[in-house]
Design an enzyme around this catalytic site. Structure first.
Site, PDB file in Angstrom:
ATOM      1  N   GLY A  53       4.299   8.322 -16.834  1.00 25.55           N
ATOM      2  CA  GLY A  53       4.776   8.187 -18.443  1.00 25.55           C
ATOM      3  C   GLY A  53       5.717   8.880 -19.034  1.00 25.55           C
ATOM      4  O   GLY A  53       6.027   8.978 -20.082  1.00 25.55           O
ATOM      5  N   TRP A  55       8.996   8.483 -18.790  1.00 24.72           N
ATOM      6  CA  TRP A  55      10.141   7.797 -19.169  1.00 24.72           C
ATOM      7  C   TRP A  55       9.481   7.190 -20.470  1.00 24.72           C
ATOM      8  O   TRP A  55      10.423   6.993 -21.420  1.00 24.72           O
ATOM      9  CB  TRP A  55      10.843   6.826 -18.293  1.00 24.72           C
ATOM     10  CG  TRP A  55      11.601   7.264 -17.104  1.00 24.72           C
ATOM     11  CD1 TRP A  55      11.538   8.523 -16.686  1.00 24.72           C
ATOM     12  CD2 TRP A  55      12.517   6.602 -16.361  1.00 24.72           C
ATOM     13  NE1 TRP A  55      12.691   8.693 -15.850  1.00 24.72           N
ATOM     14  CE2 TRP A  55      13.117   7.556 -15.698  1.00 24.72           C
ATOM     15  CE3 TRP A  55      12.943   5.175 -16.483  1.00 24.72           C
ATOM     16  CZ2 TRP A  55      14.231   7.283 -14.652  1.00 24.72           C
ATOM     17  CZ3 TRP A  55      14.159   4.730 -15.648  1.00 24.72           C
ATOM     18  CH2 TRP A  55      14.708   5.953 -14.792  1.00 24.72           C
ATOM     19  N   ASP A  73       2.343  -0.780 -15.260  1.00 21.27           N
ATOM     20  CA  ASP A  73       1.842   0.179 -13.832  1.00 21.27           C
ATOM     21  C   ASP A  73       0.603  -0.435 -13.351  1.00 21.27           C
ATOM     22  O   ASP A  73      -0.140  -0.663 -14.107  1.00 21.27           O
ATOM     23  CB  ASP A  73       2.012   1.632 -14.016  1.00 21.27           C
ATOM     24  CG  ASP A  73       2.399   2.219 -12.683  1.00 21.27           C
ATOM     25  OD1 ASP A  73       3.537   2.805 -12.459  1.00 21.27           O
ATOM     26  OD2 ASP A  73       1.478   2.425 -11.810  1.00 21.27           O
ATOM     27  N   ASP A  92      -0.222  -5.463 -11.683  1.00 17.64           N
ATOM     28  CA  ASP A  92       0.938  -5.658 -10.646  1.00 17.64           C
ATOM     29  C   ASP A  92       2.038  -6.463 -11.242  1.00 17.64           C
ATOM     30  O   ASP A  92       1.776  -7.537 -11.771  1.00 17.64           O
ATOM     31  CB  ASP A  92       0.262  -6.418  -9.510  1.00 17.64           C
ATOM     32  CG  ASP A  92       1.446  -6.572  -8.327  1.00 17.64           C
ATOM     33  OD1 ASP A  92       2.399  -6.439  -8.331  1.00 17.64           O
ATOM     34  OD2 ASP A  92       0.816  -6.859  -7.052  1.00 17.64           O
ATOM     35  N   ASP A 114      11.600   3.255 -12.741  1.00 13.58           N
ATOM     36  CA  ASP A 114      11.634   4.505 -11.907  1.00 13.58           C
ATOM     37  C   ASP A 114      10.563   4.194 -10.854  1.00 13.58           C
ATOM     38  O   ASP A 114      10.368   5.392 -10.519  1.00 13.58           O
ATOM     39  CB  ASP A 114      11.290   5.650 -12.828  1.00 13.58           C
ATOM     40  CG  ASP A 114      11.849   6.991 -11.972  1.00 13.58           C
ATOM     41  OD1 ASP A 114      13.115   7.019 -11.509  1.00 13.58           O
ATOM     42  OD2 ASP A 114      11.063   7.942 -12.248  1.00 13.58           O
ATOM     43  N   LYS A 154      15.595   2.795 -10.238  1.00 15.73           N
ATOM     44  CA  LYS A 154      15.531   3.512  -8.965  1.00 15.73           C
ATOM     45  C   LYS A 154      15.722   2.935  -7.715  1.00 15.73           C
ATOM     46  O   LYS A 154      15.255   1.970  -7.629  1.00 15.73           O
ATOM     47  CB  LYS A 154      14.736   4.490  -9.059  1.00 15.73           C
ATOM     48  CG  LYS A 154      14.691   5.630  -7.739  1.00 15.73           C
ATOM     49  CD  LYS A 154      13.740   6.820  -7.845  1.00 15.73           C
ATOM     50  CE  LYS A 154      12.381   6.305  -8.000  1.00 15.73           C
ATOM     51  NZ  LYS A 154      11.224   7.389  -8.272  1.00 15.73           N
TER      52      LYS A 154
END
Length: 198
Positions: A53, A55, A73, A92, A114, A154
């Site tokens: 958490g 970000w 997440d 998911d 990320d 990312k």
């Protein structure tokens, strides 16, 4: 004593802990924002692969009670990550019901991701898994960003990075690769940044 640098708290890890962030990754987002003007003021933001958490916390602090953050997440956020303008969805990101819940809170001015795959130590396998996550994040950006919205994700560096950037340049006014200073020296991660959804 372990020779694995990832197990040793470095400058960024210690800084994150002292400033109340769950992980050092926050400084990567901060640097991307400072360089590209990534985060619109008090916007509707989507954080993909958000746990633990950092970000999400950075966005909530930057918005200072305004705007809204939707985080998703498979794993829960750290207990310290909370806010009245935060919606957390555990599940998911490829699940259709999760996508529907995320979409119902959109459209978004910002999509950030990320997320990293569970790594095997095999760079070829890990890079392929990373690319699948990037393609999923790009799908969210393409389908849930409103016009003018921004995006970053990312990616593990590989030969397909240029193709992904090429695809992003069709979606955004500007798309670039960028490796923040807060990335570990030995890491082969970098970030793709898209500014101005067309």
């Amino acid at each position: 004593m372990s020779s694995n640098n990832y197990e040793k708290p470095d400058f960024w890890s210690r800084k994150a802990f002292s400033e109340g962030y769950p992980a050092r990754s926050v400084y990567k987002l901060k640097e991307i924002d400072e360089k590209f003007g990534l985060i619109p003021k008090n916007c509707n933001a989507l954080d993909l692969g958000a746990a633990p958490g950092s970000w999400t916390t950075f966005l909530l602090r930057k918005f200072n009670g305004e705007g809204h953050v939707v985080s998703c997440d498979l794993n829960p956020l750290a207990k310290s990550v909370k806010g009245e303008n935060l919606t957390f969805i555990q599940g998911d990101l490829n699940d259709s019901s999760v996508r529907s819940r995320i979409e119902s809170s959109g459209p978004y001015d910002l999509v950030v991701c990320d997320a990293a795959p569970l790594t095997t130590g095999n760079r070829t396998v890990d890079t392929a898994r990373s690319q699948q996550l990037v393609e999923m994040a790009v799908w969210y950006a393409e389908n849930m960003l409103r016009r003018g919205g921004n995006f970053t994700v990312k990616i593990f560096q590989n030969g397909d990075q240029q193709q992904l950037l090429k695809n992003m340049r069709e979606l955004f006014d500007m798309a670039k690769g960028f490796k923040p200073e807060a990335c570990r020296t030995e890491s082969f991660e970098t970030y793709l940044v898209g500014i101005g959804r067309r």
